[in-house]
Scaffold this motif. Structure first.
Motif, short mmCIF file in Angstrom:
data_model
loop_
_atom_site.label_atom_id
_atom_site.label_comp_id
_atom_site.label_asym_id
_atom_site.label_seq_id
_atom_site.Cartn_x
_atom_site.Cartn_y
_atom_site.Cartn_z
N VAL A 315 0.90 -1.17 0.00
CA VAL A 315 0.00 0.00 0.00
C VAL A 315 0.92 1.20 0.00
N SER A 316 1.06 1.85 -1.15
CA SER A 316 2.14 2.83 -1.23
C SER A 316 1.99 3.74 -2.43
N ARG A 317 2.64 4.89 -2.34
CA ARG A 317 2.93 5.64 -3.55
C ARG A 317 3.94 4.79 -4.33
N LEU A 318 3.74 4.71 -5.65
CA LEU A 318 4.62 3.82 -6.43
C LEU A 318 5.78 4.64 -7.02
N VAL A 344 -1.34 -5.39 -4.65
CA VAL A 344 -0.76 -4.04 -4.72
C VAL A 344 -1.86 -2.98 -4.81
N LEU A 345 -1.73 -1.96 -3.98
CA LEU A 345 -2.59 -0.77 -4.07
C LEU A 345 -1.69 0.45 -4.11
N GLY A 346 -1.85 1.28 -5.14
CA GLY A 346 -1.05 2.51 -5.17
C GLY A 346 -1.09 3.13 -6.54
N SER A 347 -0.44 4.28 -6.65
CA SER A 347 -0.30 4.91 -7.96
C SER A 347 0.96 5.75 -7.90
N GLY A 348 1.45 6.13 -9.08
CA GLY A 348 2.66 6.94 -9.10
C GLY A 348 3.36 6.86 -10.43
N ASP A 349 4.62 6.47 -10.40
CA ASP A 349 5.47 6.44 -11.57
C ASP A 349 4.89 5.51 -12.66
N ALA A 350 4.84 6.05 -13.90
CA ALA A 350 4.18 5.30 -14.98
C ALA A 350 4.87 3.96 -15.24
N ALA A 351 6.22 3.94 -15.20
CA ALA A 351 6.94 2.69 -15.51
C ALA A 351 6.69 1.65 -14.42
N GLY A 368 -2.63 -9.30 -7.63
CA GLY A 368 -3.84 -8.47 -7.64
C GLY A 368 -3.41 -7.01 -7.60
N LEU A 369 -4.09 -6.17 -8.38
CA LEU A 369 -3.63 -4.79 -8.51
C LEU A 369 -4.80 -3.83 -8.52
N HIS A 370 -4.65 -2.75 -7.76
CA HIS A 370 -5.59 -1.63 -7.89
C HIS A 370 -4.76 -0.37 -7.98
N ILE A 371 -4.79 0.25 -9.17
CA ILE A 371 -4.07 1.52 -9.32
C ILE A 371 -5.01 2.64 -8.89
N GLY A 372 -4.56 3.44 -7.94
CA GLY A 372 -5.41 4.54 -7.48
C GLY A 372 -5.31 4.64 -5.98
N TYR A 373 -6.12 5.55 -5.43
CA TYR A 373 -6.13 5.76 -3.99
C TYR A 373 -7.44 5.22 -3.44
#
Ligand code: ADP
Length: 501
Positions: A315-318, A344-351, A368-373
């Motif tokens: 759970v982080s800024r990526l 994974v939960l987070g968002s940030g750097d595109a790469a 499992g992935l959720h991009i966002g807050y």
């Protein structure tokens, strides 16, 4: 009988916190959590503590808030600008929060950056905020004993107190500058001085100037009465060239006035026994609910619902700071070589986002992935995962690992900053520890440490259980930290008095 002497209680102080984020109103990172909790703990100690923050476009003014009838006149270099002040309380407390409304500067929803990068007028926006916090005191007819400024955006507050305010009643106020993340400093052009209404004399290397530019944080660090940062290890690390981001010499110069105070967590908001965001409650004595949380979280993220496979949460800024580029690189190898899952939960750097997206597409039942807050999902990942990955390159304090410990998810962390101060490495001989700790920010070190955790999970389940109980018994409450902050405020006030004699 003689009356028993009561211990002398420390004097109640008037403290104004100036910050760019306050949870739950606006949150980008851990700074917001600190502003949502520390003031409440200080108020419980008897201090008169208040908060100033911008009214961003994302913050809804509520019916029960009150607008201060008079305009806020903000005295900048070219003359006055006007703002409106809304007053409310920090939820669950009587701590006043003053939101500064200024459509042109703060009407945008995001505090620092939009889709195209940093807001181009951040220099003026945050100079306005710093100056507004000073002028607000006149409007309220309230003179703080201490201004507590948080991070680069309000680095000019101590500078104003030492210059334009020196001969005013506010000049007697001490200032404390807290570094939540030294990487961000607010570096702008020199001509901001004129806008700010600050004298040219502060544009020198032992003040605001850094390599010909104006550095807001550096100014704050030179001018503050005392400096704090958010963990003892980070307080040492930022004095080194490797972690000092060009300000290590300033911090070494001020080392006698610098102290690291570990953040706490809000034990009411983060309690697995009564967390409304979890599908089932649980505690260290009653872990059945944790198994239910794990199954629900696996289902929510599209992972195979398998109680026997360990789930590692993120759970982080990526960003690179968090070492998640490393995790992105080794993820395919991890989930093909080991029977484990990653949530994974987070968002940030595109790469970095793309590396997780690819792994989630290639191994849908394992990644499992959720991009966002998503606040609710964050709670469910802490509650439903068995371990939490934080391979940070640097970590001033880190809150995620503290939430994970409380929710029985064992942190796998790099030994840096607050991670080093909060996670105790598993000692297989003594059977002690609360997580898995490694040294190097490399693919191999992270891979091997996750391998160690996975082996412990499968081969020594009773040891894993003991680690979980030890982790959940950790208490990082704000009461202890608030007492230390109180002492720092006292210390800052006496330093200020001595300076003004
Ligand atoms: P930082 O302040 O560097 O981002 P911290 O660990 O100190 O890191 O604080 C991060 C906070 O933000 C934690 O409360 C964490 O739960 C929360 N968080 C981070 N990313 C997300 C997200 N995508 N959704 C919900 N909460 C998040």
């Amino acid at each position: 009988m003689p009356e028993r002497q009561q211990p002398e209680s420390p004097p109640r102080l008037k403290i104004l916190m100036v910050a760019p984020e306050v949870a739950p109103f606006v949150k980008v990172g851990g700074l917001a959590d600190v502003l949502g909790s520390l003031p409440k703990a200080l108020a419980r100690l008897g201090h008169d503590v208040r908060i100033v923050c911008p009214l961003y476009g994302s913050i809804q003014v509520q019916d029960h808030w009150t607008a201060i009838p008079q305009p806020l006149i903000v005295n900048l270099g070219f003359g006055a600008m006007y703002g409106r002040v809304w007053e409310t309380r920090l939820p669950g407390s009587s701590v006043p929060v003053y939101f500064i409304e200024h459509g042109q500067y703060f009407g945008r929803p995001q505090p620092y950056a939009g889709p195209w990068g940093d807001h181009v007028d951040n220099d003026q926006r945050f100079t306005f905020l710093s100056r507004a916090s000073i002028d607000l005191c006149g409007l309220l007819q309230w003179t703080p004993d201490v201004f507590h400024a948080h991070d680069w955006t309000v680095g000019l507050v101590p500078v104003y107190l030492n210059t334009t305010e020196w001969d005013t009643p506010l000049g007697g106020a001490a200032s404390v500058m807290t570094i939540h993340n030294l990487q961000f400093q607010g570096i702008f052009r020199r001509d901001l001085l004129a806008y700010a209404g600050l004298p040219d004399s502060v544009f020198h290397p032992e003040s605001l100037e850094a390599m010909g530019h104006l550095n807001m944080l550096k100014g704050g660090l030179y001018h503050a009465s005392k400096i704090t940062t958010v963990s003892p290890t980070y307080a040492r690390e930022i004095q080194t060239p490797e972690q000092g981001y060009g300000l290590n010499h300033v911090l070494r110069y001020r080392a006698a006035d610098l102290i690291g105070i570990l953040n706490g967590i809000d034990l009411d908001d983060w309690d697995p026994a009564k967390d409304p965001l979890l599908p089932e409650p649980f505690s260290s004595g009653e872990l059945a609910g944790k198994a239910a949380c794990k199954a629900a979280m696996q289902g929510e993220l599209g992972l195979a619902v398998r109680p026997e496979a360990p789930v590692f949460g993120v759970v982080s800024r990526l960003y690179d700071q968090k070492g998640l580029d490393i995790l992105g690189r080794i993820l395919p190898r991890l989930v093909t070589k080991m029977d484990m899952q990653v949530a994974v939960l987070g968002s940030g750097d595109a790469a970095i986002e793309q590396s997780f997206r690819q792994a989630a597409t290639d191994y849908p039942d394992k990644v499992g992935l959720h991009i966002g807050y998503n606040e609710g999902l964050a709670h469910r990942i802490y509650g439903g995962s068995d371990a939490l990955l934080m391979p940070s390159r640097f970590e001033p304090c880190g809150l995620s690992q503290m939430y994970a410990l409380r929710y029985g998810s064992l942190p796998v962390v790099r030994r840096t900053g607050g991670l080093a101060d909060t996670v105790v490495n598993f000692d297989e001989v003594r059977d002690t520890g609360t997580g898995f700790v490694f040294e190097d920010a490399t693919d191999t070190a992270l891979f091997n440490t996750i391998g160690w955790a996975v082996a412990t999970w499968y081969d020594r389940p009773e040891a894993w259980g003991r680690l979980v109980r030890q982790a959940m018994a950790q208490t990082f409450d704000w009461e202890r930290s608030a007492l230390i902050y109180s002492q720092v405020y006292e210390w800052a006030c006496s330093a200020r008095r001595a300076r003004r004699l």
